[in-house]
Each structure stands twice: as C-alpha cells, then as structure tokens.
Scaffold this motif. Structure first.
Motif, mmCIF file in Angstrom:
data_model
loop_
_atom_site.group_PDB
_atom_site.id
_atom_site.type_symbol
_atom_site.label_atom_id
_atom_site.label_comp_id
_atom_site.label_asym_id
_atom_site.label_seq_id
_atom_site.Cartn_x
_atom_site.Cartn_y
_atom_site.Cartn_z
ATOM 1 N N LEU A 94 0.820 -1.188 -0.072
ATOM 2 C CA LEU A 94 0.178 0.129 -0.102
ATOM 3 C C LEU A 94 0.784 1.301 -0.045
ATOM 4 O O LEU A 94 2.111 1.269 0.589
ATOM 5 N N PRO A 95 0.226 2.284 -0.368
ATOM 6 C CA PRO A 95 0.951 3.605 -0.499
ATOM 7 C C PRO A 95 0.907 4.348 0.964
ATOM 8 O O PRO A 95 -0.136 4.135 1.593
ATOM 9 N N SER A 96 1.914 5.083 1.044
ATOM 10 C CA SER A 96 2.048 5.892 2.271
ATOM 11 C C SER A 96 0.668 6.913 2.364
ATOM 12 O O SER A 96 0.194 7.438 1.280
ATOM 13 N N PRO A 97 -0.043 7.220 3.178
ATOM 14 C CA PRO A 97 0.254 6.735 4.715
ATOM 15 C C PRO A 97 -0.404 5.575 5.311
ATOM 16 O O PRO A 97 -1.028 5.391 6.548
ATOM 17 N N LEU A 98 -1.076 4.746 4.372
ATOM 18 C CA LEU A 98 -1.840 3.651 4.905
ATOM 19 C C LEU A 98 -0.835 2.711 5.635
ATOM 20 O O LEU A 98 -0.266 1.663 4.786
ATOM 21 N N ASP A 99 -0.733 2.649 6.848
ATOM 22 C CA ASP A 99 0.366 1.951 7.586
ATOM 23 C C ASP A 99 -0.175 1.091 8.778
ATOM 24 O O ASP A 99 0.568 0.914 9.559
ATOM 25 N N ASN A 100 -1.572 1.508 8.925
ATOM 26 C CA ASN A 100 -2.230 0.753 10.304
ATOM 27 C C ASN A 100 -2.961 -0.306 9.672
ATOM 28 O O ASN A 100 -4.348 0.274 9.058
ATOM 29 N N VAL A 101 -2.927 -1.399 10.325
ATOM 30 C CA VAL A 101 -3.896 -2.411 10.052
ATOM 31 C C VAL A 101 -4.655 -3.108 11.148
ATOM 32 O O VAL A 101 -4.307 -3.201 12.367
ATOM 33 N N TYR A 102 -6.042 -3.148 11.061
ATOM 34 C CA TYR A 102 -6.924 -3.554 12.174
ATOM 35 C C TYR A 102 -7.389 -4.849 11.738
ATOM 36 O O TYR A 102 -8.265 -5.208 10.619
ATOM 37 N N LEU A 103 -7.167 -6.143 12.172
ATOM 38 C CA LEU A 103 -7.480 -7.310 11.691
ATOM 39 C C LEU A 103 -8.944 -7.674 12.341
ATOM 40 O O LEU A 103 -9.045 -7.728 13.581
ATOM 41 N N VAL A 104 -9.846 -8.161 11.359
ATOM 42 C CA VAL A 104 -11.196 -8.646 12.037
ATOM 43 C C VAL A 104 -11.419 -10.382 11.016
ATOM 44 O O VAL A 104 -10.248 -11.017 10.988
ATOM 45 N N ASN A 105 -12.644 -10.801 11.343
ATOM 46 C CA ASN A 105 -12.879 -12.113 10.727
ATOM 47 C C ASN A 105 -13.453 -12.185 9.350
ATOM 48 O O ASN A 105 -13.643 -13.107 8.839
ATOM 49 N N SER A 106 -14.090 -10.975 8.887
ATOM 50 C CA SER A 106 -14.837 -11.124 7.744
ATOM 51 C C SER A 106 -15.071 -9.696 7.124
ATOM 52 O O SER A 106 -14.737 -8.463 7.708
ATOM 53 N N GLY A 107 -15.470 -9.624 5.978
ATOM 54 C CA GLY A 107 -15.996 -8.313 5.229
ATOM 55 C C GLY A 107 -16.862 -7.529 6.094
ATOM 56 O O GLY A 107 -16.616 -6.223 6.230
ATOM 57 N N SER A 108 -17.825 -8.188 6.598
ATOM 58 C CA SER A 108 -18.932 -7.303 7.232
ATOM 59 C C SER A 108 -18.232 -6.638 8.286
ATOM 60 O O SER A 108 -18.615 -5.543 8.744
ATOM 61 N N GLU A 109 -17.457 -7.403 9.114
ATOM 62 C CA GLU A 109 -16.902 -6.886 10.345
ATOM 63 C C GLU A 109 -15.848 -5.867 10.123
ATOM 64 O O GLU A 109 -15.786 -4.724 10.519
ATOM 65 N N ALA A 110 -15.093 -5.887 8.909
ATOM 66 C CA ALA A 110 -14.106 -4.933 8.402
ATOM 67 C C ALA A 110 -15.000 -3.582 7.955
ATOM 68 O O ALA A 110 -14.467 -2.363 8.357
ATOM 69 N N VAL A 111 -15.982 -3.735 7.488
ATOM 70 C CA VAL A 111 -17.050 -2.544 7.194
ATOM 71 C C VAL A 111 -17.447 -1.927 8.446
ATOM 72 O O VAL A 111 -17.491 -0.625 8.382
ATOM 73 N N GLU A 112 -17.914 -2.644 9.315
ATOM 74 C CA GLU A 112 -18.548 -2.277 10.569
ATOM 75 C C GLU A 112 -17.344 -1.480 11.222
ATOM 76 O O GLU A 112 -17.628 -0.100 11.565
ATOM 77 N N GLY A 113 -16.038 -1.849 11.311
ATOM 78 C CA GLY A 113 -15.103 -1.050 11.737
ATOM 79 C C GLY A 113 -14.702 0.208 11.376
ATOM 80 O O GLY A 113 -14.417 1.149 11.835
ATOM 81 N N ALA A 114 -14.692 0.221 9.930
ATOM 82 C CA ALA A 114 -14.355 1.378 8.977
ATOM 83 C C ALA A 114 -15.217 2.180 9.058
ATOM 84 O O ALA A 114 -15.283 3.399 9.495
ATOM 85 N N LEU A 115 -16.649 2.279 9.364
ATOM 86 C CA LEU A 115 -17.585 2.796 9.517
ATOM 87 C C LEU A 115 -17.787 3.734 10.690
ATOM 88 O O LEU A 115 -17.763 5.176 11.023
ATOM 89 N N LYS A 116 -17.332 2.734 11.886
ATOM 90 C CA LYS A 116 -17.170 3.496 13.403
ATOM 91 C C LYS A 116 -15.745 4.463 13.307
ATOM 92 O O LYS A 116 -15.834 5.390 13.844
ATOM 93 N N LEU A 117 -15.071 3.896 12.745
ATOM 94 C CA LEU A 117 -13.415 4.573 12.730
ATOM 95 C C LEU A 117 -13.768 6.105 12.089
ATOM 96 O O LEU A 117 -13.268 7.340 12.506
#
Length: 397
Positions: A94-117
């Motif tokens: 990935l390009p800078s500054p995308l340097d922080n990863v939050y790992l989850v279990n599925s796509g739906s969970e990733a979307v939930e986390g992204a919306l909250k963030l």
C-alpha cells in the motif's frame, strides 16, 4: 440420516432452494463430490479462493502455525508474529500513509469497523454509499447497502445514510462538510460488475478531500489481485483514507481487515478507549494463511496473468444469447436477456461440472470469478462447457 438430510434438518437455511451440491474435497480450481464428480469452480467461493483451493504454501503455513498456538487473547493485547508479519506484508502493498492494520474476521466486520472509525475520527454522522452497493449483511453494513429489497425487513437501520449513483459525476455534489465518509466498492460486485472511470474516481477523491470527508474503498471482492493489480484502486491513481478487504485475503481461511493511517486509527484509543473490539480478529491461523496468500500472489506473479486470462474468457464466450461481457480483470459478468434465460443455463453448467451463479442485484448476468491460478487450458475447458450448456438448455441431459 445422510449428510444431505442432516444439512436440511439441522443447518439454518437462507433460501428454500439451496444448491445442495455435496463436496468432499477441493484442490486448485476443482471441487470433488463424494462419488467422484468433478466441478470447475468459476466463482472461487464468491471471490475467496484467489490462489486456488488448498494451495500447498497456504496449507504449509496453516500447519506451521497449528504447531505453535491457536487463539491466545482478544485482539490487540499480545504481540503475535502471525499478526505482525501479516500487517507488515499488507502495508508493503500500500502507499503511504496507509500503515495501520486492524484485523477482523470477515468483510462485514471490516466494514463495521471502518464506519465506526470514520465517525469517530471526523465527529460527523452522515455516511454516503452507492445505489446497488453491497457491503455485508450485519446491521451497519446493511445500512450502507444500496438495495432496498435486502433492507426493508430490518428497518430501522442506521440513520444518516445517503445514497448516490455509482459512476455519475453530478452525484458527487451530495458529499458535503457534514459527511463523515463515502464508502464505495472500487468495482461494484453484486450490482453485476460495474466499473467506474478513472476520471470519476479522481473526482470522487478530490470532492472528499475538499469537504474533509474520508474515502472508504471496499475491495472485499476486488482486492488481492483479482482485477490485475494487487488493489483495484491502483488503476485510478488515487488512494483511500480507509481500505476494507477480506474474501481473497485468507486463501480460504476467514479473515478481514480495515487499513488506514496511524493518525486516523489512533481515534480508537480514547473517548472511549477500546473503541473497537474483536475477540477472534486476526486469528493466528488465519493470519498465517493470509501472509502465505500474499506471498503466493507475488511469487507466482498472479496479477500479471489476469489480463491475458480475462481476454481468453472474453474471446471464447461468444454466443447469440450472450448480450455482453462486463469485466475488470477476473471479475466478470456475462449478460443474458433475463433471469429466466440465465437460470437454466447455470443449472446446466453445474450439472456438466462448472460452478457459476448470478449476482444479488443483477440476476440477468452470470458471475465468472475463478481462482487466479486457473490455467489457460482450464479456461478453454470451462468455456466449452458453458457454451455447450447454453446450446443444450431445454434438452434432456
């Protein structure tokens, strides 16, 4: 009771007409039934098996991690090499500054986390998504979905959700200084493979920047090499503020992630602390499988082969009943006159040993999204069976 009876009796069903294909084992692009029937998997478990089923390097990584440990602690507390190595490998794509990863279990969970963030970082409440978008089926992900058929039974959903038409420039004016984030599929999947122009995505990026709106790109289906670059957004010379991925990420194991900058991700640390929590997110076995998947994509140069393989599908799948082909790499949609024409063709394909299906919001088009490892000969074989199926519909097997 046999397996089919147990399936119907004790597993929750989501339709009255499940496929009921019994699979005993899988390898590469093939699925095998208990009586030896062979199927070519042209949908990769819906965009999951990008490196094929049970890739040897992925299997070896899983076994190696099994010999060390399984779950140890809720996400983000213990230092686990499977997680840190995966995060480093993801960031390196990935390009800078995308340097922080939050790992989850599925796509739906990733979307939930992204919306909250996005809400937490911007202190705004409005989210904009696209008509006919699909981002998952949990309440938040469903709220930003763009098809009312799947939503109406579950209202009330999240407030403050607006929708725009994908790919249309004049719609971008709806993004304003009250908008926390725009979430958009880089390539619309369940809408039937809709591809936005480079000019559209650059205008979208500019509008988000002008209004202080975060751009969330959903690459749950399009990521991990499927479109011919590791990430689909690379073709548009833009980058997101938050990237969402899953499906092809795990080589067949359940895992997802949302990725952002350290500055944005830090919003989860305070007011409240533990701003997002997951017990099994980044499970070490799934993380090990995901790291191996990234390594396989690079080592076998799979992205460089996508264009040639897509072109062969396009050249071979010519028939009067095929109205057109929409595609971005090996995300493909074959358009037919109607669902009534398509469904018997899909059924005949399955009977002849080719697994394909249609799209949630586009039931007149056939989905083709094979493992990226599919060979040219396997493409020819699959296309021959598809064309035979089109010709044979209405005739007895």
């Amino acid at each position: 009771m046999n397996n089919r009876q147990l399936f119907l009796s004790h597993l929750a069903q989501t339709t009255d007409f499940p496929l009921m294909i019994e699979i005993e084992r899988a390898s590469g692009v093939y699925l095998y039934g208990p009586e030896g029937k062979t199927y070519i998997d042209l949908i990769s478990g819906i965009g999951v098996s990008n490196v094929g089923h049970r890739h040897p390097q992925v299997m070896a990584a899983i076994q190696k991690q099994l010999d060390k440990y399984l779950h140890l602690m809720v996400y983000g507390e213990y230092v686990q090499q499977a997680q840190t190595s995966l995060a480093e490998a993801l960031v390196n794509t990935l390009p800078s500054p995308l340097d922080n990863v939050y790992l989850v279990n599925s796509g739906s969970e990733a979307v939930e986390g992204a919306l909250k963030l996005a809400k937490r970082y911007t202190n705004r409440r409005e989210i904009i998504s696209c008509i006919d978008a699909y981002h998952g089926s949990s309440h938040g992900a469903l709220s930003v979905g763009g098809n009312e058929i799947f939503k109406r039974a579950y209202r009330p959903l999240l407030p403050g959700i607006g929708h725009i038409r994908y790919g249309e420039m004049d719609q971008l004016e709806k993004i304003n200084t009250e908008t926390a984030a725009v979430i958009i599929e880089t390539v619309q999947g369940e809408a039937g493979i809709r591809v936005g122009s480079k000019a559209y995505f650059q205008a979208l990026r500019q509008r988000c920047t002008e209004t202080g709106t975060l751009l969330i790109l959903d690459e749950i289906q399009a990521g991990f090499g499927r479109t011919g670059s590791f990430w689909a957004f690379e073709a548009y010379d833009i980058q997101p503020d938050i990237l969402v991925c899953a499906k092809g990420m795990g080589g067949g194991m359940p895992i997802g992630a949302f990725v952002s900058s350290r500055e944005i991700m830090t919003a989860f640390k305070n007011n409240p602390l533990l701003g997002h929590i997951t017990t099994f997110g980044g499970h070490p076995v799934s993380a090990a499988a995901s790291l191996a998947t990234i390594q396989v994509i690079h080592k076998e140069n799979l992205t460089a082969q996508v264009a040639q393989k897509a072109q062969l599908f396009k050249e071979l799948l010519v028939h009067p009943k095929i109205k057109g082909i929409r595609y971005k790499g090996l995300m493909m949609a074959l358009e037919f006159e109607s669902f009534e024409v398509l469904k018997p063709i899909i059924d005949r394909c399955i009977a002849k040993g080719v697994i394909t299906d249609w799209f949630l919001f586009c039931d007149d088009s056939m989905r083709i999204a094979p493992p990226l490892t599919i060979s040219m000969e396997e493409i020819r074989m699959a296309c021959t069976l598809i064309l035979e199926s089109i010709d044979e519909v209405g005739k007895p097997l």
